[in-house]
Design a protein around this motif. Structure first.
Motif, mmCIF file in Angstrom:
data_model
loop_
_atom_site.group_PDB
_atom_site.id
_atom_site.type_symbol
_atom_site.label_atom_id
_atom_site.label_comp_id
_atom_site.label_asym_id
_atom_site.label_seq_id
_atom_site.Cartn_x
_atom_site.Cartn_y
_atom_site.Cartn_z
ATOM 1 N N THR A 282 0.866 -1.378 0.110
ATOM 2 C CA THR A 282 0.035 0.026 0.151
ATOM 3 C C THR A 282 0.952 1.185 -0.049
ATOM 4 O OG1 THR A 282 -1.865 -1.291 1.307
ATOM 5 C CG2 THR A 282 -1.828 1.095 1.264
ATOM 6 N N LEU B 93 -12.410 9.706 4.285
ATOM 7 C CA LEU B 93 -12.732 8.834 2.948
ATOM 8 C C LEU B 93 -12.888 9.782 1.886
ATOM 9 C CD1 LEU B 93 -15.079 6.165 4.443
ATOM 10 C CD2 LEU B 93 -12.896 5.815 3.499
ATOM 11 N N GLN C 281 -9.988 11.391 0.489
ATOM 12 C CA GLN C 281 -8.741 10.445 -0.209
ATOM 13 C C GLN C 281 -7.503 10.831 0.283
ATOM 14 O OE1 GLN C 281 -9.858 10.702 -4.287
ATOM 15 N NE2 GLN C 281 -11.236 9.015 -4.010
ATOM 16 N N TYR D 224 -11.595 0.870 4.573
ATOM 17 C CA TYR D 224 -10.619 0.765 3.341
ATOM 18 C C TYR D 224 -10.530 -0.600 2.804
ATOM 19 C CZ TYR D 224 -9.145 5.748 2.951
ATOM 20 O OH TYR D 224 -9.253 6.931 2.493
ATOM 21 N N GLN E 232 -13.851 -1.721 1.371
ATOM 22 C CA GLN E 232 -14.234 -1.251 0.110
ATOM 23 C C GLN E 232 -13.041 -1.749 -0.864
ATOM 24 O OE1 GLN E 232 -15.162 2.584 0.312
ATOM 25 N NE2 GLN E 232 -16.477 2.500 2.257
ATOM 26 N N ARG E 233 -12.120 -2.320 -0.521
ATOM 27 C CA ARG E 233 -11.000 -2.779 -1.384
ATOM 28 C C ARG E 233 -10.225 -1.450 -1.962
ATOM 29 N NH1 ARG E 233 -11.235 -8.104 -2.580
ATOM 30 N NH2 ARG E 233 -13.031 -9.386 -2.009
ATOM 31 N N LEU E 234 -9.986 -0.513 -1.075
ATOM 32 C CA LEU E 234 -9.462 0.607 -1.537
ATOM 33 C C LEU E 234 -7.983 0.749 -1.035
ATOM 34 C CD1 LEU E 234 -12.153 3.342 -0.882
ATOM 35 C CD2 LEU E 234 -11.364 2.223 -3.043
ATOM 36 N N ASP E 235 -6.920 1.706 -1.542
ATOM 37 C CA ASP E 235 -5.621 1.584 -1.142
ATOM 38 C C ASP E 235 -5.702 2.497 0.042
ATOM 39 O OD1 ASP E 235 -4.407 0.536 -3.363
ATOM 40 O OD2 ASP E 235 -4.111 2.090 -4.279
ATOM 41 N N CYS E 236 -5.149 1.999 1.372
ATOM 42 C CA CYS E 236 -5.375 2.348 2.409
ATOM 43 C C CYS E 236 -4.195 3.571 2.848
ATOM 44 C CB CYS E 236 -5.269 1.391 3.630
ATOM 45 S SG CYS E 236 -5.298 2.092 5.186
#
Length: 479
Positions: free
Chosen positions: A32, A127, A130, A154, A157-161
């Motif tokens: 990440t 969130l 970003q 994160y 939602q499979r987002l870059d943390c």
């Protein structure tokens, strides 16, 4: 025998699973971080979501913000929660910082609903922003819930943390079972900035990345002495006593006591009354007694104190917070100080002003502290030296009669005062960043020197090393 073997096997399996889960977590954070480096460079800005919940955290946060702006070639944009000092560095706080400034256990209960609402509001704002980096400053009750829930969102939602930093390590050394909780923090805190010696090594031994940056109190030396010729290891600030007394018409023969009732409204409402009754007991014994009441930069606190001093038993001068030079001038003009337990005890040692430390809380909070704490003292100088250098009146012993007695002894006994003054140099030495850390910074840029190598600059450098390529970090030298 079989049950014992089975229990050992389960414990071993639990340890093994924990090891591999921690390994996977670190791999995820590493991947990440690389993604964040690429994204920050591509975006052309570094987005930092920063949260502080009290006056001391607001000061730390503002210094970190200034250092990040000074060190980064890429523009830095901030969002989050802070106070007056952070607003001067460009932060538009999501809501008043005081909304989450609650200390204690029983004291938190009436504010739980508002606390949850503000936590949710902060998470949603983070969130939406970003960020590449999330920094929480102290206020662990709010900060750790924020970081934990952010990491969960994160991941869900499979987002870059973003990389999670926490400035001011929790006082794990003060509580039973505190060190064991550090392993839990590693699940949602990527790096901790430690302000006390020995914290870094203990955090690392429990799987939590950490850096000892030095205590924030050291920043006040560089800020007040900026541009002056001073020794790199002169841990002392001397204010202008004569100028302060003249400007505020303090009688030449007056005995002056600095009063520091705290920075949170809940502690000020509790302590100011005790301080007032203490002065009531002293006014007949000490002729020409004058008090300087230091007011934290908190509008609620200021309003409360201004309303309270109308019934004050002795002359009182209200000193606004957020003005370091004036604060140390007031310290220099004072004979002794009476303060609520907190960072201010270190400020008084920096000024070499002898003091008495007081602390009261709700009965339930005090009981829990007595049950869970594993240290004998509450003021940091006493904790660091493991010695009662500063007189303390805590919990049920914190009465006007007790405080008046301790202050009388401090005023009339030069030996007791000298004990604090001598110890101050040793305490300040312990709070300075390690030579290893300073040398590491010096290797990156030979122009770095005291007072540039401050805790906030070390913390900012560490953040930039995590989120930006090294070639984009520049060393900024102030004039």
């Amino acid at each position: 025998m079989a049950s014992i073997t089975l229990r050992k096997w389960k414990n071993q399996l639990k340890y093994t699973n924990g090891f591999f889960l921690n390994l996977l977590r670190r791999s995820y954070v590493s991947a990440t971080t690389r993604s964040i480096i690429q994204t920050a460079t591509k975006d052309g800005e570094l987005r930092v979501f920063i949260v502080a919940g009290e006056v001391s955290g607001d000061t730390i946060g503002s210094r970190l913000m200034a250092s990040l702006k000074n060190l980064s070639d890429t523009p830095v944009r901030f969002s989050g929660v802070g106070g007056f000092m952070m607003s001067k560095e460009g932060l538009e706080s999501l809501f008043p910082m005081e909304d989450i400034s609650v200390m204690g256990i029983w004291e938190l209960l009436p504010h739980l609903n508002k606390f949850r609402v503000k936590l949710k509001e902060t998470i949603e704002a983070a969130l939406l922003f970003q960020p590449h980096v999330v920094v929480t400053v102290d206020s662990k009750g709010f900060s750790f819930r924020l970081l934990k829930q952010l990491r969960a969102r994160y991941t869900q939602q499979r987002l870059d943390c973003p990389v999670h930093f926490h400035y001011v390590a929790p006082s794990f050394w003060a509580w039973k079972g505190g060190e064991e909780r550090l392993k839990f923090l590693a699940n949602f805190v990527d790096h901790v900035f430690c302000i006390l010696p020995n914290e870094e090594s203990i955090c690392k031994s429990n799987g939590l990345a950490a850096t000892f940056v030095g205590h924030p109190i050291l920043e006040e030396i560089s800020e007040i002495k900026l541009g002056k010729q001073t020794s790199a290891h002169e841990w002392k600030i001397t204010g202008n006593s004569e100028e302060f007394r003249r400007k505020h018409a303090v009688p030449s023969g007056a005995t002056v006591i600095s009063l520091l009732p705290g920075s949170r409204l809940q502690e000020v409402t509790r302590m100011l009354s005790i301080f007032s009754h203490t002065m009531e007991q002293l006014k007949d014994t000490i002729p020409d007694l004058t008090t300087i009441v230091h007011v934290a930069p908190n509008q609620q606190v200021e309003n409360y104190i201004r309303a309270s001093v109308h019934k004050w038993p002795v002359p009182a001068l209200l000193l606004p917070g957020g003005l370091p030079q004036m604060k140390y001038d007031a310290f220099s003009a004072s004979d002794v100080a009476l303060c609520t337990s907190g960072t201010v005890a270190l400020e008084l040692q920096l000024a070499r002003l002898p003091c008495v430390v007081a602390y009261r809380a709700h009965l339930l909070t005090e009981w829990i502290i007595r049950y869970k704490a594993k240290i004998r003292y509450m003021s940091l100088p006493n904790i660091l030296m493991d010695l009662a250098i500063i007189p303390e009146a805590l919990f049920r012993e914190c009465t006007p009669t007790k405080l008046a007695s301790l202050l009388m002894e401090l005023i009339h006994d030069s030996g007791v005062r000298e004990k604090q003054i001598v110890a101050a140099e040793k305490v300040m030495h312990l709070l300075y960043p390690s030579e290893r850390c300073i040398n590491s910074l010096a290797e990156r840029n030979t122009e770095w020197s005291y007072p540039i190598c401050t805790p906030s600059m070390i913390a900012a450098t560490t953040i930039l090393q995590h989120v930006k390529p090294r070639r984009l970090i520049r060393c900024h030298q102030t004039s």
